[in-house]
Design an enzyme around this catalytic site. Structure first.
Site, PDB file in Angstrom:
ATOM      1  N   THR A 227      39.245  38.824 -33.490  1.00 36.24           N
ATOM      2  CA  THR A 227      38.557  37.793 -34.276  1.00 36.24           C
ATOM      3  C   THR A 227      37.622  38.428 -35.295  1.00 36.24           C
ATOM      4  O   THR A 227      37.540  37.981 -36.445  1.00 36.24           O
ATOM      5  CB  THR A 227      37.745  36.874 -33.345  1.00 36.24           C
ATOM      6  OG1 THR A 227      38.644  36.197 -32.461  1.00 36.24           O
ATOM      7  CG2 THR A 227      36.960  35.845 -34.141  1.00 36.24           C
ATOM      8  N   ASP A 255      36.114  41.529 -21.352  1.00 31.11           N
ATOM      9  CA  ASP A 255      36.485  42.870 -20.905  1.00 31.11           C
ATOM     10  C   ASP A 255      35.440  43.928 -21.246  1.00 31.11           C
ATOM     11  O   ASP A 255      35.554  45.062 -20.795  1.00 31.11           O
ATOM     12  CB  ASP A 255      37.817  43.298 -21.539  1.00 31.11           C
ATOM     13  CG  ASP A 255      38.987  42.480 -21.035  1.00 31.11           C
ATOM     14  OD1 ASP A 255      38.805  41.731 -20.058  1.00 31.11           O
ATOM     15  OD2 ASP A 255      40.081  42.589 -21.617  1.00 31.11           O
TER      16      ASP A 255
END
Length: 531
Positions: A227, A255
């Site tokens: 993104t 993550d």
């Protein structure tokens, strides 16, 4: 010894040459037919100072709109800030990338410190802010949305804030929804995102057309490294068109695989929630003869959740992550270790990150790589594959029955509400982002670096991913906790060592206009090893 943490720029840094340099490597790769946006994308804004100081600065609206007027910051009249000793961040405050130094170290790479400035480049009534969430879910998304809205309203008197529904494609395929402190008051108590999200859908032209047509002057885009690459391209196009619009990225990945920053929001919540799955696996395993509990956690390319969840639990016998290859068969292999641990303890728990062992699975299944809408490699289920391999192995063993339970809590973890720690973190992220936008900064992402929030150029968080360094002490702590073999030869370990200071050296060379290293550059910022 060199001061650490937040360091002011050295005296006279503003008198030094402020360079907007093209990254030579990116320039060499740029095609002749590159768009204007791509042309801008290969530039860096660097400032040099004394003693090897390098500031990797972020763009500002005045870089391409030099005649913009400024206004007093409304915070100076805000009762909540009346007790604050220093309202505003000093213009020369910067945050050092590395805090471990030697007495002969160069000052190293720095980023501009986040926070409110004395002068702003937007009046409250001219701001039309938009917020969008992209990519996968993550605990804390709603908290960031809430604090952006409430911060704009309460601190800067901005009353026009809209939400873009459904990710990037919502810019050109859906209507906006108005966001007010009242409408977002309780959303931090829910998981997911009230704006909806999606992968893909990035059409730069259509998105910037929408920004222009809707009169959006600040856009806050919340998402992971993919993104953020998209945000960078949007900023370049906004700049090319000369629009007065601050484009701000808020990094999000459960993550924790975004480079440079301390950690991403939602990570603490994920580690905490993972404990429930590990505890359940441990209960199942120790309650059965030769019980084995296998838990799969999120971690496509980086094993931080698995690593920290393992350290927090202390019930894990083996932790498998993408950064540390392993093998099943033969002497020193995983299956031999499982058999030994069962003989010694009568049960064991294995935690495996979703991206671990993908090469082994693909080879055994002749699988061809495919990608999702965001360009991410589609992963095979390592938990199911590993569980089946373990079962097949022990079927061949006489008088060695096992009971194996496989638990996959991945989507349950990412859908929960954020915990208290992440809620505070999300608040600080949101406030730092809007302070930067109001001060006229654009084309940046915001996050803590060594405990201090900073404005970071997009290229620094998109050029590579943050990964567990298996030659670092933190991974050694995991191996000490589980007493598992590392599954690596000495040659493998040596091949994985790398120099984390290459980027600073490259920038220093650019500033000096040559390819020779600066004095003491090999020592710049000290060791990458964790404390």
């Amino acid at each position: 010894m060199e001061a650490v943490g937040v360091a002011p720029a050295p005296t006279g840094v503003t008198e030094k040459k402020l360079l907007d340099l093209k990254d030579s490597l990116a320039s060499a790769k740029a095609s002749p037919a590159s768009s204007p946006a791509t042309k801008w994308a290969v530039k860096k804004k660097l400032a040099g100072g004394d003693a090897g100081y390098v500031l990797e600065d972020v763009p500002h609206l005045t870089d391409y709109l030099p005649e913009l007027p400024t206004y007093p910051n409304p915070l100076q009249d805000n009762p909540a800030y009346s007790v604050v000793k220093q309202y505003f961040v000093n213009t020369d405050d910067t945050v050092t990338q590395k805090i471990v130094v030697h007495k002969t170290s160069a000052r190293g790479t720095h980023f501009r410190r986040a926070g409110p400035r004395q002068r702003v480049y937007f009046q409250s009534d001219e701001v039309n802010a938009a917020i969008v969430t992209c990519g996968g879910l993550c605990p804390g998304l709603n908290t960031v949305i809430r604090e952006l809205v409430c911060g704009l309203y309460d601190m800067y008197g901005v009353t026009s804030v809209v939400g873009i529904e459904g990710g990037y494609k919502g810019f050109y395929s859906r209507n906006t929804i108005p966001l007010t402190p009242k409408s977002v008051n309780d959303i931090h108590k829910r998981g997911g995102t009230v704006l909806g999200t999606s992968r893909g859908g990035h059409d730069t032209g259509k998105i910037v057309d929408s920004i222009k047509d809707r009169g959006i002057s600040q856009v806050y885009i919340i998402g992971g490294d993919g993104t953020q690459k998209g945000v960078s391209v949007i900023y370049e196009e906004v700049r090319r068109r000369g629009l007065k619009c601050s484009v701000v990225g808020v990094p999000k990945t459960i993550d924790n695989d975004i480079a440079v920053i301390d950690k991403s929001f939602g990570f603490d919540t994920a580690v905490e929630e993972a404990q429930k799955a590990i505890n359940a696996a441990h209960v199942e395993a120790e309650s059965a003869e030769n019980g084995i509990g296998v838990v799969k956690l999120m971690g496509r390319n980086s094993g931080f959740i698995a690593m920290y969840a393992t350290l927090a639990s202390r019930d894990v016998d083996c932790c498998l992550i993408p950064e540390s290859p392993f093998y099943l068969e033969g002497k020193g292999g995983l299956l031999e270790f499982i058999e030994k641990r069962l003989k010694d303890n009568g049960h064991m728990v294995i935690v495996v990150a979703e991206g671990a062992g993908q090469d082994l699975i693909a080879k055994s299944m002749n699988f061809v790589d495919t990608q999702d809408a965001s360009g991410n490699k589609l992963l095979l289920d390592v938990g199911l594959w590993l569980s089946q391999k373990i079962k097949d192995h022990f079927k061949k063993k006489r008088n060695f029955p096992i009971t194996l339970k496989y638990i996959d809590p991945t989507y349950m973890i990412r859908a929960v509400r954020s915990n208290a720690s992440d809620n505070v973190y999300c608040t600080l992220l949101a406030h730092s982002a809007l302070h930067g936008a109001m001060a006229g900064y654009t084309g940046f992402t915001v996050a803590p670096v060594n405990g201090r929030h900073a404005y970071i150029p997009f290229y620094r968080i998109t050029e590579k991913q943050n990964k567990v360094v298996i030659t670092d002490r933190m991974w050694a702590r995991v191996l000490c906790s589980t007493n598992q073999p590392c599954f690596l030869s000495h040659e493998d370990v040596e091949n994985m060592k790398h120099d984390d200071d290459e980027h600073h050296l490259h920038n220093t060379q650019l500033l000096h206009g040559d390819s020779s290293p600066v004095k003491d550059s090999s020592k710049c910022n000290g060791s990458a090893e964790a404390a």
